[in-house]
Every structure is written in C-alpha cells, then in structure tokens.
Write a protein that holds these residues in place. Structure first.
Motif, mmCIF file in Angstrom:
data_model
loop_
_atom_site.group_PDB
_atom_site.id
_atom_site.type_symbol
_atom_site.label_atom_id
_atom_site.label_comp_id
_atom_site.label_asym_id
_atom_site.label_seq_id
_atom_site.Cartn_x
_atom_site.Cartn_y
_atom_site.Cartn_z
ATOM 1 N N ALA A 189 0.830 -1.205 0.000
ATOM 2 C CA ALA A 189 0.000 0.000 0.000
ATOM 3 C C ALA A 189 0.868 1.260 0.000
ATOM 4 O O ALA A 189 1.873 1.329 0.706
ATOM 5 C CB ALA A 189 -0.920 0.014 1.218
ATOM 6 N N ARG A 190 0.465 2.244 -0.773
ATOM 7 C CA ARG A 190 1.160 3.537 -0.723
ATOM 8 C C ARG A 190 0.899 4.203 0.621
ATOM 9 O O ARG A 190 1.788 4.852 1.191
ATOM 10 C CB ARG A 190 0.690 4.433 -1.863
ATOM 11 N N LEU A 214 6.402 -1.048 8.232
ATOM 12 C CA LEU A 214 6.930 0.052 7.432
ATOM 13 C C LEU A 214 7.741 -0.447 6.239
ATOM 14 O O LEU A 214 7.883 0.265 5.241
ATOM 15 C CB LEU A 214 7.783 0.971 8.303
ATOM 16 N N GLY A 215 8.250 -1.652 6.328
ATOM 17 C CA GLY A 215 8.958 -2.235 5.195
ATOM 18 C C GLY A 215 8.031 -2.712 4.107
ATOM 19 O O GLY A 215 8.470 -3.001 2.983
ATOM 20 N N ARG A 216 6.715 -2.782 4.421
ATOM 21 C CA ARG A 216 5.725 -3.292 3.469
ATOM 22 C C ARG A 216 4.854 -2.203 2.864
ATOM 23 O O ARG A 216 4.167 -2.448 1.861
ATOM 24 C CB ARG A 216 4.811 -4.298 4.182
ATOM 25 N N VAL A 217 4.812 -1.034 3.494
ATOM 26 C CA VAL A 217 3.945 0.047 3.012
ATOM 27 C C VAL A 217 4.768 1.307 2.769
ATOM 28 O O VAL A 217 5.867 1.464 3.312
ATOM 29 C CB VAL A 217 2.806 0.339 4.019
ATOM 30 N N GLY A 218 4.216 2.191 1.974
ATOM 31 C CA GLY A 218 4.931 3.429 1.708
ATOM 32 C C GLY A 218 4.891 4.386 2.885
ATOM 33 O O GLY A 218 5.926 4.894 3.337
ATOM 34 N N ARG A 233 7.437 6.489 7.978
ATOM 35 C CA ARG A 233 7.973 5.905 6.766
ATOM 36 C C ARG A 233 9.331 5.300 7.094
ATOM 37 O O ARG A 233 10.107 5.879 7.860
ATOM 38 C CB ARG A 233 8.116 6.973 5.672
ATOM 39 N N ALA A 234 9.613 4.131 6.527
ATOM 40 C CA ALA A 234 10.854 3.429 6.830
ATOM 41 C C ALA A 234 12.055 4.313 6.535
ATOM 42 O O ALA A 234 12.138 4.953 5.481
ATOM 43 C CB ALA A 234 10.945 2.139 6.002
ATOM 44 N N HIS A 273 3.256 15.647 2.769
ATOM 45 C CA HIS A 273 2.380 15.033 3.765
ATOM 46 C C HIS A 273 1.988 15.993 4.887
ATOM 47 O O HIS A 273 0.851 15.932 5.388
ATOM 48 C CB HIS A 273 3.060 13.800 4.367
ATOM 49 N N ALA A 274 2.884 16.855 5.298
ATOM 50 C CA ALA A 274 2.562 17.775 6.394
ATOM 51 C C ALA A 274 1.407 18.694 6.018
ATOM 52 O O ALA A 274 0.477 18.906 6.807
ATOM 53 C CB ALA A 274 3.791 18.601 6.766
#
Length: 326
Positions: A189-190, A214-218, A233-234, A273-274
């Motif tokens: 997922a993004r 976090l390693g699987r999603v954006g 975010r990772a 994002h902010a």
C-alpha cells in the motif's frame, strides 16, 4: 489525480445517552452482560466510510469515484451524493437487500457502542474494479476502505494487477481478517491508515512489528484523536501533525473519514504530507462540530481560519492559495 474510494455506504442511526457507559458496567458480571441505555436523541443520517470520504473529496472540488454496494432504498442517497460532487456510476445496487445500517450510541464521555448491519454490502465482493478504472480513464489512487472483506482483498489485488497505487484502511474489519488476509490487504500500500488502537491490532493480526509494517507500506498514517496524527515511513523520522481543536465536539462519528478526505485531497494535488495532514485535521474538526458524518458545511474561509490558528499564517497561506482556486 482521480481517486476511487471503495468501501461501505450506509445509513447511520445515531443516538445520545446522557450518562456514562462505564457507570453501568460491573466487572464481576462481564461474562453475562445485559444492558439497556435510554437515549435522549436519535438522528438518522447518511453515512458509510467510503461515502463519507467521497463526499469530503467532492466538496473539496475533486471528482471521486465511489465504489461500493447499496440497497433498494438507495435512490435519494444517490441524488445526495451526486449533488455533492461524487461519481456514483460504479455503485452496485442490490435487487433485494437494503443499504447497510450503522447504529451507534454515544455517551457523555464520547465513548461509543455500535452495531453494523451489512445488508447490500455483502454483494460488494461481486464488484470488479478493473472495468471501473478503465471507464474512469485511469485512476491515480484507490482508497480501499472497510467493506465486505472479500471485496477489500479483491480491490487490492486489482490495484496490483492494474499497477495503480492504493491506500489500505482496514478499520473495523480488522476483526474479520485473519493473518494471511491482513497481510494481503496492506502489503504494497502507498498509504496505510489506522487509528492508534487499530495500529496495535494490525500488528497482532499480521504478526509484523512496526519496522516490518513500514517495510511493506509506503506511509503509515496513524490518527491519535486530540493528540493529532503521526505519519511514519521506513528510514525517516516520524512526522507529527497536531490536531486542529474543535470549538465543540458535537458528534465524533466520521471525524476520521473527514481527515482522510482532506489528506487524500492534498495528496491528489501533490502536496507534501505535512500540508495534506493539516488540511485533513482541519476538516476533521469541522466534522466533529456537526451531528452526522456528511452534514457539515465547508468553506475556504473557515478552513483558512482554522489552519491559521492551529499552524500559523504561513501554513494557512499555502493551503488557502489552492482552495480558493477550486
């Protein structure tokens, strides 16, 4: 960017109990609970997570595609959605079932007890996202919200097939998903959206710790109510966005959906994002101040004032410049 929002379309029955639920609970009798709460008010409103988010996006000037299943009683609700800028052509209307029902009682502490009847939502698994994306001439993002579990998994699979970014928001349906299904839903997922409680439950369901998620999603977006929002975010520091204070909390139902609408709108406009999170928090505060999830009024001037008071004039200027052009 064109956004499709998949998930529940429902009618909300919202009641208010003037006391406190906890005063009625007896710990020594939890194995046999039999409680009745005399409500002071009843409001019947249009709702459903996907519909709430789509209405928010529509009012912000986007043209969201709502994807879900509704019932034989849907005609008036369809007209309302269209009047609020929502594309309803992809909604499946059941020939026999009624639109889903959300029945919720809120106490004096803003605690809630709710029951959800799926109704027509049980047919959502029969919706194929691939032809919908083609009719929409391409989608930039698909928001996969709480829905029939089979439909949620089918939609994320379709996004992978189409190469379209998706946001996963399992919400209440985490309780219905097993480990393999939860992993399949969020992997790649993004954006992953949860509240703080769901964040812990998601880790229990997936068997993944925070770094593994976090390693699987954006991006993992976690809402914390009055404590604001955290975007993780990772490999990067957490982004913390304070909440926008509501003048009065009239009804907490749908505030998270309002946040998602604002955040996704900012994402569609290419905002960082902010900035997107600040708009989301402002919209959530607007929703908190009205009864029902779609009854609020939205204006650029009001959003500008809220954002300026919460984040300062520079942040407000960045956002209002775009909103005034909508």
């Amino acid at each position: 960017m064109r956004i499709a929002v998949t998930g529940s379309i429902a009618t909300d029955h919202l009641m208010t109990f003037p006391g406190r639920f906890v005063d009625q609970l007896m710990s020594e009798h939890f194995e046999k609970v039999s409680l009745s709460f005399l409500a002071d008010t009843l409001e019947i409103r249009r709702g459903g997570v996907a519909a709430n988010i789509a209405v928010g996006l529509g009012r912000l000037g986007l043209d969201p595609v709502l994807v879900g299943a509704a019932g034989v009683d849907f005609a008036d609700y369809r007209d309302w959605l269209r009047a609020n800028g929502v594309d309803t052509d992809a909604i499946r209307v059941s020939a026999t079932r009624h639109t889903a029902r959300f029945v919720c009682t809120t106490d004096a502490d803003q605690n809630q007890i709710a029951t959800f009847y799926a109704g027509a939502m049980a047919e959502a698994g029969e919706i194929d996202l691939v032809p919908i994306a083609r009719r929409a001439h391409g989608l930039g993002l698909v928001m996969v919200g709480p829905d029939d579990p089979g439909a949620m998994l089918r939609h994320t699979d379709a996004c992978r097939e189409l190469g379209v970014d998706f946001a996963a928001d399992p919400s209440q349906q985490l309780a219905r998903l097993d480990r393999a299904e939860t992993r399949r839903l969020v992997d790649g997922a993004r954006f992953l959206f949860t509240n703080a409680y769901e964040a812990a439950l998601l880790q229990e369901r997936t068997g993944w710790n925070t770094p593994q998620v976090l390693g699987r999603v954006g991006n993992w977006v976690v809402t914390h109510g009055r404590a604001g929002v955290v975007v993780s975010r990772a490999g990067r520091a957490e982004l913390r966005i304070p909440a926008v204070t509501a003048t009065a909390i009239v009804d907490p139902t749908g505030a998270g959906d309002g946040f998602r609408a604002g955040f996704l709108a900012g994402t569609a406009w290419g905002w960082p994002h902010a900035r997107a999170g600040r708009l989301g928090c402002a919209l959530a505060a607007v929703v908190l101040e009205s009864v029902g999830t779609q009854e609020y009024k939205l204006s650029a001037a009001d959003l500008h004032l809220r954002i300026e008071q919460a984040y300062g004039p520079v942040a407000a200027a960045e956002i209002i410049h775009h909103l005034e052009r909508r």
